[in-house]
Design a protein around this motif. Sequence first.
Motif, PDB file in Angstrom:
ATOM      1  N   HIS A 112      26.145 -42.801  -9.764  1.00  0.00           N
ATOM      2  CA  HIS A 112      27.086 -44.142  -9.827  1.00  0.00           C
ATOM      3  C   HIS A 112      27.626 -43.727 -11.069  1.00  0.00           C
ATOM      4  O   HIS A 112      29.034 -44.503 -11.456  1.00  0.00           O
ATOM      5  CB  HIS A 112      25.437 -44.678 -10.787  1.00  0.00           C
ATOM      6  N   SER A 113      27.899 -42.182 -11.526  1.00  0.00           N
ATOM      7  CA  SER A 113      28.972 -42.575 -12.387  1.00  0.00           C
ATOM      8  C   SER A 113      29.229 -40.629 -12.605  1.00  0.00           C
ATOM      9  O   SER A 113      28.695 -39.665 -11.769  1.00  0.00           O
ATOM     10  CB  SER A 113      28.097 -41.840 -13.681  1.00  0.00           C
ATOM     11  N   TRP A 114      31.103 -40.682 -13.015  1.00  0.00           N
ATOM     12  CA  TRP A 114      31.541 -39.171 -11.849  1.00  0.00           C
ATOM     13  C   TRP A 114      32.210 -38.468 -13.339  1.00  0.00           C
ATOM     14  O   TRP A 114      32.147 -39.742 -14.443  1.00  0.00           O
ATOM     15  CB  TRP A 114      32.478 -39.723 -10.768  1.00  0.00           C
ATOM     16  N   GLY A 115      32.501 -37.780 -13.274  1.00  0.00           N
ATOM     17  CA  GLY A 115      33.484 -36.776 -14.640  1.00  0.00           C
ATOM     18  C   GLY A 115      35.237 -36.331 -13.466  1.00  0.00           C
ATOM     19  O   GLY A 115      35.038 -37.066 -12.384  1.00  0.00           O
ATOM     20  N   GLN A 116      35.201 -36.157 -14.900  1.00  0.00           N
ATOM     21  CA  GLN A 116      37.540 -36.685 -13.904  1.00  0.00           C
ATOM     22  C   GLN A 116      37.425 -34.977 -13.594  1.00  0.00           C
ATOM     23  O   GLN A 116      38.614 -34.634 -12.891  1.00  0.00           O
ATOM     24  CB  GLN A 116      38.161 -36.567 -15.282  1.00  0.00           C
ATOM     25  N   GLY A 117      36.831 -34.173 -12.815  1.00  0.00           N
ATOM     26  CA  GLY A 117      36.982 -33.294 -12.404  1.00  0.00           C
ATOM     27  C   GLY A 117      37.096 -31.946 -13.017  1.00  0.00           C
ATOM     28  O   GLY A 117      38.414 -31.999 -13.957  1.00  0.00           O
ATOM     29  N   THR A 118      37.317 -30.599 -12.698  1.00  0.00           N
ATOM     30  CA  THR A 118      37.959 -29.720 -12.068  1.00  0.00           C
ATOM     31  C   THR A 118      38.186 -29.035 -11.705  1.00  0.00           C
ATOM     32  O   THR A 118      37.534 -28.387 -10.655  1.00  0.00           O
ATOM     33  CB  THR A 118      36.966 -29.062 -14.309  1.00  0.00           C
ATOM     34  N   GLN A 119      39.922 -28.180 -11.908  1.00  0.00           N
ATOM     35  CA  GLN A 119      40.209 -27.869 -10.636  1.00  0.00           C
ATOM     36  C   GLN A 119      38.815 -25.598 -10.991  1.00  0.00           C
ATOM     37  O   GLN A 119      39.117 -25.138 -11.727  1.00  0.00           O
ATOM     38  CB  GLN A 119      41.553 -27.393 -10.910  1.00  0.00           C
ATOM     39  N   VAL A 120      38.794 -25.633  -8.948  1.00  0.00           N
ATOM     40  CA  VAL A 120      38.541 -24.905  -9.218  1.00  0.00           C
ATOM     41  C   VAL A 120      39.362 -24.473  -7.728  1.00  0.00           C
ATOM     42  O   VAL A 120      39.838 -24.128  -6.804  1.00  0.00           O
ATOM     43  CB  VAL A 120      36.756 -24.389  -8.871  1.00  0.00           C
ATOM     44  N   THR A 121      40.196 -22.860  -7.960  1.00  0.00           N
ATOM     45  CA  THR A 121      40.765 -22.202  -7.385  1.00  0.00           C
ATOM     46  C   THR A 121      40.536 -21.026  -7.320  1.00  0.00           C
ATOM     47  O   THR A 121      40.432 -19.790  -8.227  1.00  0.00           O
ATOM     48  CB  THR A 121      41.870 -22.234  -7.930  1.00  0.00           C
ATOM     49  N   VAL A 122      40.490 -20.219  -5.439  1.00  0.00           N
ATOM     50  CA  VAL A 122      39.810 -18.911  -5.593  1.00  0.00           C
ATOM     51  C   VAL A 122      40.738 -17.991  -4.356  1.00  0.00           C
ATOM     52  O   VAL A 122      41.194 -19.432  -3.524  1.00  0.00           O
ATOM     53  CB  VAL A 122      38.446 -18.723  -4.394  1.00  0.00           C
TER      54      VAL A 122
END
Length: 124
Positions: A112-122
Amino acid sequence: QVQLVESGGGLVQTGGSLRLSCAGSGSIFSIAIMGWFRQAPGQEREFVASIRWSGGSEAYADSVKGRFTISRDNAKKTVFLEMNSLKPEDTGVYYCAAGSGRGSGLSSSDFHSWGQGTQVTVSS
């Protein structure tokens, strides 16, 4: 309401490691499960891993089993995602999510709740 803040994303080479963190605040008493999802450009958000607060039961997507580990700090209502042996296909925005414990904990609808997200680049 629950607020979630992720940290720890970045750029890493193939085979490298990253550790994501997600701290919960607000109505954290309502949290019974926390999880990680990811979304690559042009693709739908997909389940990565989840952990239940009571008992610590863990679940993983087949694509990350054996490489990723989810863990929690009960006192700080923080969840971590240790990512090892990273591959280019792991690239995406990683979202932290919190739920009340209903459902299997494998679907975004269980949270029901979400963070804003964080980018992971490989990089390859």
